[in-house]
Design an enzyme around this catalytic site. Sequence first.
Site, PDB file in Angstrom:
ATOM      1  N   GLU A  11       0.863  -1.200   0.000  1.00  0.00           N
ATOM      2  CA  GLU A  11       0.000   0.000   0.000  1.00  0.00           C
ATOM      3  C   GLU A  11       0.891   1.239   0.000  1.00  0.00           C
ATOM      4  OE1 GLU A  11       0.036   2.162   2.719  1.00  0.00           O
ATOM      5  OE2 GLU A  11       1.534   0.913   3.726  1.00  0.00           O
ATOM      6  N   ASN A  16       9.313   5.185  -0.835  1.00  0.00           N
ATOM      7  CA  ASN A  16       9.530   6.003   0.365  1.00  0.00           C
ATOM      8  C   ASN A  16      10.984   6.482   0.472  1.00  0.00           C
ATOM      9  OD1 ASN A  16       6.954   6.150   1.196  1.00  0.00           O
ATOM     10  ND2 ASN A  16       7.082   4.609   2.799  1.00  0.00           N
ATOM     11  N   PHE A  21       7.374  17.331  -2.388  1.00  0.00           N
ATOM     12  CA  PHE A  21       8.401  16.758  -1.519  1.00  0.00           C
ATOM     13  C   PHE A  21       9.738  17.486  -1.639  1.00  0.00           C
ATOM     14  CE2 PHE A  21       6.988  13.238   1.061  1.00  0.00           C
ATOM     15  CZ  PHE A  21       5.653  13.263   0.702  1.00  0.00           C
ATOM     16  N   GLY A  26      12.934  22.194   5.544  1.00  0.00           N
ATOM     17  CA  GLY A  26      12.513  22.443   6.927  1.00  0.00           C
ATOM     18  C   GLY A  26      13.043  21.377   7.859  1.00  0.00           C
ATOM     19  N   GLY A  53       9.510  12.446   9.174  1.00  0.00           N
ATOM     20  CA  GLY A  53       9.369  11.561  10.324  1.00  0.00           C
ATOM     21  C   GLY A  53       8.229  10.612  10.025  1.00  0.00           C
ATOM     22  N   CYS A  69       6.721   5.592   8.529  1.00  0.00           N
ATOM     23  CA  CYS A  69       7.099   4.939   7.264  1.00  0.00           C
ATOM     24  C   CYS A  69       8.433   5.387   6.687  1.00  0.00           C
ATOM     25  CB  CYS A  69       5.999   5.142   6.230  1.00  0.00           C
ATOM     26  SG  CYS A  69       4.529   4.203   6.635  1.00  0.00           S
TER      27      CYS A  69
HETATM   28  C1  UDX Z   1       4.392   8.008   3.453  1.00  0.00           C
HETATM   29  C2  UDX Z   1       4.234   7.864   1.929  1.00  0.00           C
HETATM   30  O1  UDX Z   1       3.974   9.128   1.331  1.00  0.00           O
HETATM   31  C3  UDX Z   1       3.130   6.872   1.616  1.00  0.00           C
HETATM   32  O2  UDX Z   1       3.035   6.680   0.217  1.00  0.00           O
HETATM   33  C4  UDX Z   1       3.431   5.569   2.314  1.00  0.00           C
HETATM   34  O3  UDX Z   1       2.469   4.602   2.059  1.00  0.00           O
HETATM   35  C5  UDX Z   1       3.571   5.783   3.805  1.00  0.00           C
HETATM   36  O4  UDX Z   1       4.612   6.743   4.030  1.00  0.00           O
HETATM   37  P1  UDX Z   1       3.168   9.346   5.399  1.00  0.00           P
HETATM   38  O5  UDX Z   1       4.094   8.676   6.364  1.00  0.00           O
HETATM   39  O6  UDX Z   1       1.724   9.466   5.743  1.00  0.00           O
HETATM   40  O7  UDX Z   1       3.209   8.620   3.964  1.00  0.00           O
HETATM   41  O8  UDX Z   1       3.778  10.816   5.218  1.00  0.00           O
HETATM   42  P2  UDX Z   1       4.135  11.788   3.997  1.00  0.00           P
HETATM   43  O9  UDX Z   1       2.980  12.630   3.662  1.00  0.00           O
HETATM   44  O10 UDX Z   1       4.789  11.046   2.898  1.00  0.00           O
HETATM   45  O11 UDX Z   1       5.217  12.723   4.740  1.00  0.00           O
HETATM   46  C6  UDX Z   1       6.405  12.138   5.286  1.00  0.00           C
HETATM   47  C7  UDX Z   1       7.224  13.140   6.026  1.00  0.00           C
HETATM   48  O12 UDX Z   1       7.904  13.993   5.130  1.00  0.00           O
HETATM   49  C8  UDX Z   1       6.480  14.055   6.994  1.00  0.00           C
HETATM   50  O13 UDX Z   1       7.196  14.118   8.201  1.00  0.00           O
HETATM   51  C9  UDX Z   1       6.486  15.403   6.302  1.00  0.00           C
HETATM   52  O14 UDX Z   1       6.426  16.466   7.211  1.00  0.00           O
HETATM   53  C10 UDX Z   1       7.814  15.342   5.574  1.00  0.00           C
HETATM   54  N1  UDX Z   1       7.907  16.214   4.390  1.00  0.00           N
HETATM   55  C11 UDX Z   1       7.079  15.997   3.325  1.00  0.00           C
HETATM   56  C12 UDX Z   1       8.872  17.207   4.332  1.00  0.00           C
HETATM   57  O15 UDX Z   1       9.638  17.396   5.278  1.00  0.00           O
HETATM   58  N2  UDX Z   1       8.966  17.969   3.210  1.00  0.00           N
HETATM   59  C13 UDX Z   1       8.167  17.785   2.139  1.00  0.00           C
HETATM   60  O16 UDX Z   1       8.312  18.520   1.149  1.00  0.00           O
HETATM   61  C14 UDX Z   1       7.174  16.783   2.196  1.00  0.00           C
END
Ligand code: UDX
Length: 450
Positions: free
Chosen positions: A169, A229, A270, A274, A278, A281
């Site tokens: 997923e 990821n 992405f 900053g 975290g 995943c």
């Molecule tokens: C992630 C994957 O996106 C998803 O496809 C997978 O199934 C599970 O892991 P999630 O853990 O919900 O999803 O978080 P995501 O929205 O991907 O963000 C991950 C981290 O990256 C967060 O801590 C977010 O704050 C950080 N982030 C995201 C940044 O620091 N900068 C960005 O530009 C984008």
Amino acid sequence: MHPNSTYAKLSQPLESSGCLRVSVIGAGYLGTTHAIGMALLGHDVVAMDIEKEKIAQLSSCELPFFEPGLGELLRKCMELGRIRFTTSYDDAAEADIHFVCVGTPQLPGSLNADLRWVETAFIELARRVCGPAIIVGKSTVPTGTARRMAEIVRRHSADRRVGVAWNPEFLREGCAIEDTLRPNRLIFGVESPHAEKLLRAVYQPIIERGCPVVVTDYATAELAKVSANAFLAMKISFINAMAQICEATGAAVLPLTETLGYDDRIGRRFLGPGLGFGGGCLPKDLRALCACAADQGLDDVASLFRQVDAINLSRRHRALALGRELLGGTYAGKRVCVLGAAFKPNTDDIRDSPALAVGVAAYREEAYVVIHDPVAMNSAKRVHPELEYAETIVEASRDSDLIMLLTEWTEFIDMDPALLSTAVRSRNIFDGRNALTAERWHSAGWNYRA
Ligand code: UDX
């Protein structure tokens, strides 16, 4: 629910032509969302978990975690009689297709994932399931796991027709149901035409709407999730590395990000500089891939991922240092308002939360830390009862020497600098997510650092 809301649209059953009996093992974040998604597709779903309390909660239509809109969809599926919850493997065994969605946390003191719950689920199902059913792994696992599970099923099942498949997923917390019902791809790691046929049947309404399907082997399906990821993690660490170069050279990272984003080979998403990533995943999957590369003797590859992780963690130290500078050199005895405990907005998940890590580090440097988060305070309190928590932004910032914005919830982005000026002791704000408009805060007389 507004009739035109995304959730209202999603909650209209997609109705597959053939209703299947589906079991979902593990009613955590992934399992519960997947179970509700399957019920919305028109299937007859039973979700199983060994935790009695969780099953009792879900049976009375209560979600054990926060996910926008999901509670209403659960209620709808319950009303339609499409979903039920159980603690018994015997209840789950009747289904045509079983999805294993149990947790695979990082093992303490190791980069590897703890697979004991996956193994137990496959063994328990294999002992009970009969007929041409398939057991499908959805949990994120290291390569080789699916093959091992297929052997486990052969060893523990009396029925040779029971098959195994891997179907990772990609759902993001905060938009989990959207990602479940409108995924951008479906990956089927299979070894038999029957398993592929059943997976196509269960996802039929999604496939009919044009979602691409990649049919592949077990190992590639297993890698699909961790590689996605790890790539996202690399993008974030890349822009954070550029942020450091910008700081050192006097360049500005946000306009730089804009220039990169216009190149559609790179893309804008992405690339948010900053405090870094975290959650449950990205860090875990990155480390698992690092362990996999090291196990295969691919040291250069392992060091690439290790560096991505190190750059990410260094952001937390940098944030702490910038906060210290704003406080005139020390946290000791200072009152610090931390805005954000969740690892990102729209979730109450605090696993590997950069925000909480910085808050705790400031506390360890003897600051008096007060945290506010719109939904994650209860989760944070359970793990860090030593910190103070406040119900509102104003209450948290009362008499503070420094405000640290560490999770970019909309309500933090919309804060009024003039209103907060009347609450704080000193107008110092650190924006750990580059989320605020610097000019707005400067013109209200604040020392603003990002
Ligand atoms: C992630 C994957 O996106 C998803 O496809 C997978 O199934 C599970 O892991 P999630 O853990 O919900 O999803 O978080 P995501 O929205 O991907 O963000 C991950 C981290 O990256 C967060 O801590 C977010 O704050 C950080 N982030 C995201 C940044 O620091 N900068 C960005 O530009 C984008």
